[in-house]
Design a protein around this motif. Sequence first.
Motif, PDB file in Angstrom:
ATOM      1  N   LEU A 147      92.608 -55.794  66.969  1.00  0.00           N
ATOM      2  CA  LEU A 147      92.569 -55.918  68.426  1.00  0.00           C
ATOM      3  C   LEU A 147      91.948 -57.239  68.856  1.00  0.00           C
ATOM      4  O   LEU A 147      92.408 -57.869  69.816  1.00  0.00           O
ATOM      5  CB  LEU A 147      91.778 -54.744  69.026  1.00  0.00           C
ATOM      6  CG  LEU A 147      92.388 -53.352  68.813  1.00  0.00           C
ATOM      7  CD1 LEU A 147      91.440 -52.291  69.329  1.00  0.00           C
ATOM      8  CD2 LEU A 147      93.744 -53.234  69.494  1.00  0.00           C
ATOM      9  N   ASN A 148      90.908 -57.675  68.159  1.00  0.00           N
ATOM     10  CA  ASN A 148      90.227 -58.913  68.519  1.00  0.00           C
ATOM     11  C   ASN A 148      91.052 -60.152  68.182  1.00  0.00           C
ATOM     12  O   ASN A 148      90.760 -61.252  68.655  1.00  0.00           O
ATOM     13  CB  ASN A 148      88.864 -59.004  67.811  1.00  0.00           C
ATOM     14  CG  ASN A 148      87.894 -57.953  68.320  1.00  0.00           C
ATOM     15  OD1 ASN A 148      88.007 -57.496  69.439  1.00  0.00           O
ATOM     16  ND2 ASN A 148      86.952 -57.555  67.476  1.00  0.00           N
ATOM     17  N   SER A 149      92.064 -60.018  67.330  1.00  0.00           N
ATOM     18  CA  SER A 149      92.857 -61.174  66.927  1.00  0.00           C
ATOM     19  C   SER A 149      94.048 -61.400  67.846  1.00  0.00           C
ATOM     20  O   SER A 149      94.881 -62.257  67.565  1.00  0.00           O
ATOM     21  CB  SER A 149      93.352 -60.988  65.491  1.00  0.00           C
ATOM     22  OG  SER A 149      94.243 -59.891  65.412  1.00  0.00           O
ATOM     23  N   VAL A 150      94.129 -60.651  68.951  1.00  0.00           N
ATOM     24  CA  VAL A 150      95.258 -60.805  69.873  1.00  0.00           C
ATOM     25  C   VAL A 150      95.297 -62.222  70.428  1.00  0.00           C
ATOM     26  O   VAL A 150      96.361 -62.847  70.518  1.00  0.00           O
ATOM     27  CB  VAL A 150      95.157 -59.771  71.016  1.00  0.00           C
ATOM     28  CG1 VAL A 150      96.175 -60.082  72.105  1.00  0.00           C
ATOM     29  CG2 VAL A 150      95.378 -58.370  70.482  1.00  0.00           C
ATOM     30  N   VAL A 151      94.137 -62.765  70.823  1.00  0.00           N
ATOM     31  CA  VAL A 151      94.078 -64.123  71.372  1.00  0.00           C
ATOM     32  C   VAL A 151      94.525 -65.140  70.331  1.00  0.00           C
ATOM     33  O   VAL A 151      95.299 -66.060  70.628  1.00  0.00           O
ATOM     34  CB  VAL A 151      92.651 -64.439  71.860  1.00  0.00           C
ATOM     35  CG1 VAL A 151      92.567 -65.891  72.327  1.00  0.00           C
ATOM     36  CG2 VAL A 151      92.254 -63.502  72.988  1.00  0.00           C
ATOM     37  N   GLU A 152      94.049 -64.974  69.092  1.00  0.00           N
ATOM     38  CA  GLU A 152      94.437 -65.899  68.021  1.00  0.00           C
ATOM     39  C   GLU A 152      95.940 -65.857  67.773  1.00  0.00           C
ATOM     40  O   GLU A 152      96.590 -66.896  67.599  1.00  0.00           O
ATOM     41  CB  GLU A 152      93.681 -65.548  66.738  1.00  0.00           C
ATOM     42  CG  GLU A 152      94.011 -66.469  65.574  1.00  0.00           C
ATOM     43  CD  GLU A 152      93.247 -66.101  64.317  1.00  0.00           C
ATOM     44  OE1 GLU A 152      93.558 -66.659  63.257  1.00  0.00           O
ATOM     45  OE2 GLU A 152      92.343 -65.246  64.405  1.00  0.00           O
ATOM     46  N   ILE A 153      96.519 -64.646  67.773  1.00  0.00           N
ATOM     47  CA  ILE A 153      97.964 -64.510  67.573  1.00  0.00           C
ATOM     48  C   ILE A 153      98.727 -65.190  68.701  1.00  0.00           C
ATOM     49  O   ILE A 153      99.707 -65.908  68.474  1.00  0.00           O
ATOM     50  CB  ILE A 153      98.354 -63.023  67.476  1.00  0.00           C
ATOM     51  CG1 ILE A 153      97.769 -62.400  66.201  1.00  0.00           C
ATOM     52  CG2 ILE A 153      99.872 -62.857  67.481  1.00  0.00           C
ATOM     53  CD1 ILE A 153      97.946 -60.901  66.115  1.00  0.00           C
ATOM     54  N   ALA A 154      98.277 -64.978  69.945  1.00  0.00           N
ATOM     55  CA  ALA A 154      98.955 -65.573  71.095  1.00  0.00           C
ATOM     56  C   ALA A 154      98.915 -67.097  71.034  1.00  0.00           C
ATOM     57  O   ALA A 154      99.933 -67.773  71.283  1.00  0.00           O
ATOM     58  CB  ALA A 154      98.313 -65.079  72.393  1.00  0.00           C
ATOM     59  N   ILE A 155      97.752 -67.655  70.673  1.00  0.00           N
ATOM     60  CA  ILE A 155      97.624 -69.113  70.585  1.00  0.00           C
ATOM     61  C   ILE A 155      98.533 -69.676  69.502  1.00  0.00           C
ATOM     62  O   ILE A 155      99.202 -70.702  69.688  1.00  0.00           O
ATOM     63  CB  ILE A 155      96.155 -69.503  70.322  1.00  0.00           C
ATOM     64  CG1 ILE A 155      95.306 -69.190  71.555  1.00  0.00           C
ATOM     65  CG2 ILE A 155      96.042 -70.978  69.964  1.00  0.00           C
ATOM     66  CD1 ILE A 155      93.828 -69.408  71.365  1.00  0.00           C
ATOM     67  N   ASN A 156      98.605 -68.990  68.369  1.00  0.00           N
ATOM     68  CA  ASN A 156      99.451 -69.484  67.283  1.00  0.00           C
ATOM     69  C   ASN A 156     100.934 -69.311  67.588  1.00  0.00           C
ATOM     70  O   ASN A 156     101.764 -70.090  67.114  1.00  0.00           O
ATOM     71  CB  ASN A 156      99.087 -68.776  65.970  1.00  0.00           C
ATOM     72  CG  ASN A 156      97.925 -69.438  65.261  1.00  0.00           C
ATOM     73  OD1 ASN A 156      98.059 -70.521  64.705  1.00  0.00           O
ATOM     74  ND2 ASN A 156      96.765 -68.810  65.303  1.00  0.00           N
ATOM     75  N   LEU A 157     101.288 -68.299  68.389  1.00  0.00           N
ATOM     76  CA  LEU A 157     102.680 -68.171  68.820  1.00  0.00           C
ATOM     77  C   LEU A 157     103.068 -69.335  69.737  1.00  0.00           C
ATOM     78  O   LEU A 157     104.157 -69.913  69.598  1.00  0.00           O
ATOM     79  CB  LEU A 157     102.886 -66.850  69.558  1.00  0.00           C
ATOM     80  CG  LEU A 157     103.025 -65.600  68.684  1.00  0.00           C
ATOM     81  CD1 LEU A 157     103.093 -64.348  69.554  1.00  0.00           C
ATOM     82  CD2 LEU A 157     104.268 -65.688  67.799  1.00  0.00           C
ATOM     83  N   ILE A 158     102.166 -69.689  70.662  1.00  0.00           N
ATOM     84  CA  ILE A 158     102.418 -70.843  71.526  1.00  0.00           C
ATOM     85  C   ILE A 158     102.551 -72.107  70.683  1.00  0.00           C
ATOM     86  O   ILE A 158     103.448 -72.935  70.906  1.00  0.00           O
ATOM     87  CB  ILE A 158     101.296 -70.987  72.568  1.00  0.00           C
ATOM     88  CG1 ILE A 158     101.295 -69.790  73.517  1.00  0.00           C
ATOM     89  CG2 ILE A 158     101.444 -72.285  73.355  1.00  0.00           C
ATOM     90  CD1 ILE A 158     100.108 -69.752  74.459  1.00  0.00           C
ATOM     91  N   THR A 159     101.665 -72.251  69.692  1.00  0.00           N
ATOM     92  CA  THR A 159     101.732 -73.403  68.792  1.00  0.00           C
ATOM     93  C   THR A 159     103.056 -73.439  68.037  1.00  0.00           C
ATOM     94  O   THR A 159     103.683 -74.498  67.885  1.00  0.00           O
ATOM     95  CB  THR A 159     100.564 -73.357  67.790  1.00  0.00           C
ATOM     96  OG1 THR A 159      99.327 -73.311  68.496  1.00  0.00           O
ATOM     97  CG2 THR A 159     100.584 -74.575  66.875  1.00  0.00           C
TER      98      THR A 159
END
Length: 349
Positions: free
Chosen positions: A145-157
Amino acid sequence: MKHKQINNNSINQIMLILIILLICILIFKNLLYYLPGFLGAVTLYILFRKTYFNLTERRKWNRPLTSLLFIVLSIVFIVFPLWGMIDYLVRQISTFASNTEHIVRQFNLMKEYMSDKPLLKEIDLSDEALLAFLQRLTRYIPNVLNSVVEIAINLITTFFVLYFMQVYAKKMEDYIYRAIPFSAKSKNEIWQEVNLMVRSNALGIPILGVCQGLVAMLGYWMFGVDNFILWGILTGVSSIIPVLGTMTIYVPLGIMVLATGQTVNGIGLLVYSFLLVGGIDNILRFTILKTLGNVPPLITVFGVLLGLNLFGMLGLIFGPLILSSVQVLIKVYGNEFGRSDRDEQELNV
């Protein structure tokens, strides 16, 4: 007595290489957070490359708009389904893990059933083992759950990098081709190996997981397993586990069904899973996956272990690629610095 001096040209080359390596290490260290996004862009670029060039070079489509089209298709057919599946799994597993009374009851049934069975009774099913498992499970869910932000940033990247890789594809490939200090033969071997491994893992692993998950889901429904959708998805996901694979899910489920007194369903589930869920792996590898690339099993197994440790889920693709690169580099070394064909012919004579 005169001492032979080192050529200034060699010193300059060594210094330049060291400076390049130091700068690359500095960049890699500070951009490590975005590495999964970059690797995702490379994966999608290789998968879309042939179609993208066909549309932009032959059909003369606009390159930026074509790249945006591929990005939208990736979001609709890759990101949304994966996001929905992960969200479903997290909610279902959270609900399952919170129902401790049901877990303990099922666990006691299984422990009682296995207590007098050959081989099975050697498995540790103590209360301490159950508690340790539940603690690991409950620790893992918040991390997801806490890695949602990291996943979103890497998807944008991923999509940001993919856009520029596609729009400037020709210039990028020409630059990389000229920068690699090997012969044309070695460069072609490197590209063929990278293309093979990325396509075989990026396409082969999801195809295998989806097929095994759907077949398992059908079997779980037929033999009366509760939450058969959840267990079917987990079975598909478990196909990435080296060696054991889907057995990590369907074997405990079969034993659980047997422990509840449903002998016919339990035996039927185990036979069905062993023959169909496990057998579809071999069928696909000799049909659909054969056309994507015949990757040696050992490279796949140890590559997945290496990749998951280094890159997380994207390691499924790049782990085997790293191991396979060793074989490619040995070939390159033979091409660049090995004996020539004439030397081998003279040696044979």
